[in-house]
Structures are given as C-alpha cells and as structure tokens.
Design a protein around this motif. Structure first.
Motif, PDB file in Angstrom:
ATOM      1  N   ASP A  51     -81.906 204.264  20.359  1.00 32.23           N
ATOM      2  CA  ASP A  51     -83.263 202.690  20.913  1.00 32.23           C
ATOM      3  C   ASP A  51     -84.072 202.616  20.221  1.00 32.23           C
ATOM      4  OD1 ASP A  51     -82.182 203.555  23.808  1.00 32.23           O
ATOM      5  OD2 ASP A  51     -82.624 204.944  23.912  1.00 32.23           O
ATOM      6  N   MET A  64     -78.889 197.227   9.631  1.00 30.77           N
ATOM      7  CA  MET A  64     -78.995 196.084   9.672  1.00 30.77           C
ATOM      8  C   MET A  64     -77.615 194.866   9.244  1.00 30.77           C
ATOM      9  SD  MET A  64     -81.448 192.536  10.767  1.00 30.77           S
ATOM     10  CE  MET A  64     -82.507 194.156  10.942  1.00 30.77           C
ATOM     11  N   ARG A  70     -80.764 195.758  15.470  1.00 33.66           N
ATOM     12  CA  ARG A  70     -80.468 194.246  15.953  1.00 33.66           C
ATOM     13  C   ARG A  70     -80.718 193.726  14.737  1.00 33.66           C
ATOM     14  NH1 ARG A  70     -80.733 194.144  22.589  1.00 33.66           N
ATOM     15  NH2 ARG A  70     -79.232 195.274  23.089  1.00 33.66           N
ATOM     16  N   SER A  73     -84.589 192.636  15.335  1.00 34.09           N
ATOM     17  CA  SER A  73     -85.474 193.357  15.584  1.00 34.09           C
ATOM     18  C   SER A  73     -86.353 194.029  14.912  1.00 34.09           C
ATOM     19  CB  SER A  73     -85.002 194.245  16.355  1.00 34.09           C
ATOM     20  OG  SER A  73     -83.896 195.535  15.928  1.00 34.09           O
ATOM     21  N   CYS A 199     -81.868 199.758  17.741  1.00 28.80           N
ATOM     22  CA  CYS A 199     -80.493 199.939  17.579  1.00 28.80           C
ATOM     23  C   CYS A 199     -80.282 199.557  18.667  1.00 28.80           C
ATOM     24  CB  CYS A 199     -80.374 201.322  18.031  1.00 28.80           C
ATOM     25  SG  CYS A 199     -81.165 202.972  17.128  1.00 28.80           S
ATOM     26  N   THR A 200     -78.449 198.889  17.597  1.00 24.00           N
ATOM     27  CA  THR A 200     -77.337 197.663  18.661  1.00 24.00           C
ATOM     28  C   THR A 200     -76.880 199.076  19.936  1.00 24.00           C
ATOM     29  OG1 THR A 200     -76.985 196.623  16.313  1.00 24.00           O
ATOM     30  CG2 THR A 200     -75.208 197.353  17.911  1.00 24.00           C
ATOM     31  N   ARG A 201     -77.025 200.129  19.535  1.00 21.83           N
ATOM     32  CA  ARG A 201     -76.363 200.976  20.831  1.00 21.83           C
ATOM     33  C   ARG A 201     -77.961 201.188  21.661  1.00 21.83           C
ATOM     34  NH1 ARG A 201     -75.055 204.321  16.224  1.00 21.83           N
ATOM     35  NH2 ARG A 201     -76.857 206.214  16.161  1.00 21.83           N
ATOM     36  N   SER A 202     -78.762 200.340  22.374  1.00 24.61           N
ATOM     37  CA  SER A 202     -79.808 200.892  22.787  1.00 24.61           C
ATOM     38  C   SER A 202     -79.093 200.740  24.153  1.00 24.61           C
ATOM     39  CB  SER A 202     -81.188 200.376  22.485  1.00 24.61           C
ATOM     40  OG  SER A 202     -81.819 200.448  23.547  1.00 24.61           O
ATOM     41  N   PRO A 205     -82.736 198.448  25.967  1.00 27.47           N
ATOM     42  CA  PRO A 205     -83.830 197.198  24.524  1.00 27.47           C
ATOM     43  C   PRO A 205     -84.425 196.972  25.550  1.00 27.47           C
ATOM     44  CG  PRO A 205     -81.802 196.179  25.812  1.00 27.47           C
ATOM     45  CD  PRO A 205     -81.646 197.792  26.333  1.00 27.47           C
ATOM     46  N   GLN A 209     -88.114 197.745  22.888  1.00 29.21           N
ATOM     47  CA  GLN A 209     -88.989 196.398  22.272  1.00 29.21           C
ATOM     48  C   GLN A 209     -90.390 196.655  22.744  1.00 29.21           C
ATOM     49  OE1 GLN A 209     -88.670 193.974  20.233  1.00 29.21           O
ATOM     50  NE2 GLN A 209     -89.969 193.157  20.298  1.00 29.21           N
TER      51      GLN A 209
END
Length: 231
Positions: A51, A64, A70, A73, A199-202, A205, A209
């Motif tokens: 995450d 990235m 992301r 981010s 992470c994009t696969r979180s 999210p 954050q």
C-alpha cells in the motif's frame, strides 16, 4: 485490516514511532517489511502486497515511471546521512578525516555494516574501504547484516571491543545501545533523500494516503529531525 508497507531500513524507526498514533486514528495496523533498499526494491517489483512504499527518492521516481507508484503521491521525508557508530559507553573513535577514519577502522575488532551489495550505506562503505586501501585487511572483521538496523542491534549486544559500525544515521539513532560518533568525513559523505509514496496496487488508497501524510507532514517533523532526517 493491516496496511502493507515496504520500507527501506532507514525509515523503520520513524514508522514504528508513528504506528500507535496511526492505528488509533484509522483503526488499521501496519504490516511492515523493512530491509536494504535493493531488497525492498526487488520485493516491490516481484508484486508482493504493498500500500505504501519508502525508498530513495530516485527509486521512487523510477517506480513511478514503471507505473508501480501512483503519480503525484510521492512526498520527501528528508535527507539522511551515513555515519559511524559504536556501542554506548565505548570511547568515541576519531573519524575527522581520511587518515583518522582508516586508523579507527583498522583498530576495530569487529565492523558492523548493512548488506554490502543491496543497501545504500553498505555499497558506499565497501567503496570507502577500497579507497582507503584497507579492504583486504579488515574484510575478515566485517559483520554484514540484511540492513543497518539489524547490524546496529547486533553491535549493541557484542562483547567484542572495540567494535565500530557504519550505516544510515537514522538507523543508528533509533537503535538502543549504540551511539552516533558522527557523519562520515566530508570526503566520503553520503546523503540520501528518502521519499514515501502510494503503491498503484494498494487496496486501501485512502488509508495509505493518511499514513503518507502522517509520515511526511508537519506533525512528524520534529520526530524525523530527532531521528536523523534532515528536512
């Protein structure tokens, strides 16, 4: 549900210090994997649960570009220098310049360091030994561990004296039983900027954050500075 974090060892103390506050606010725990930068980078690319990730700013930028992190981010946590440490209570060796550092390393019975091939500080330290011309001499005394935090914890327990260690200053400051002697001499200075990102696969999210904000925001600034991050 736990938030999965992959983190360079340099930030382990920071994450641990904020974990209780984060859980109290969000109800989520933190399942952390901490290690040498190279090892964490490999875990990320291997596709494990993630995450939030903390790595050098350069590697975060690379991830990235790959679409693994992301866009937008990433936030810097601060700059961390590499330093020299000894067991608490042990006389502080002279590391003021090239010659002093070489003598102090040659005098040590054990030298505690992170992974010489996958960690930022370990790779740098190996290069220093080569530049000083003492690598072959001190190689039998090198005690290498997966990351600097583990190396410092091991040095804190050793009965061998004198012992000396080299790793990121954050890992030194967060380890009980060891004392920071100081950063490496200017000639060998290494300062690394660390960043945190989502992470994009979180799968969480929004909560990710919030952890990013907690780690990088003004509420943790004093904690980061006390722990060795230069803001």
């Amino acid at each position: 549900m736990d938030l999965n974090i992959l983190s360079a060892g340099a930030a382990k103390g920071l994450v641990t210090s904020l974990q209780q506050a984060f859980t109290a606010e969000t109800g989520a725990g933190i399942a952390g994997s901490f290690g040498a930068v190279g090892a964490i980078h490999e875990k990320m690319l291997a596709g494990g649960p993630c995450d939030v990730i903390i790595l050098t700013a350069a590697l975060i930028d690379e991830l990235m570009q790959r679409g693994q992190v992301r866009a937008g981010s990433s936030v810097e946590l601060g700059r961390v220098r590499t330093g020299i440490a000894v067991r608490s209570g042990q006389p502080l060796p002279d590391i003021a310049d090239r010659a002093s550092l070489a003598r102090s390393l040659q005098a040590a019975q054990e030298i505690y360091i992170p992974d010489l091939q996958r960690s930022t500080a370990g790779i740098h330290f190996a290069n220093i030994l080569q530049q000083l011309g003492i690598h072959a001499e001190v190689a039998p005394r090198l005690q290498a561990f997966p990351n600097g935090a583990i190396a410092m914890a091991a040095m804190a327990k050793t009965e061998i004296q004198p012992a000396i260690g080299c790793t990121q200053i954050t890992e030194i400051k967060y380890t009980e039983g060891v004392t920071l002697v100081g950063p490496l001499p200017k000639e060998f200075e290494l300062a690394t900027v660390y960043s945190v990102a989502i992470c994009t696969r979180s799968t969480q999210p929004e909560i990710a954050q919030r952890l990013v904000e907690l780690l990088s925001g003004p509420q943790s600034a004093a904690l980061r500075e006390a722990g060795g991050f230069e803001l």
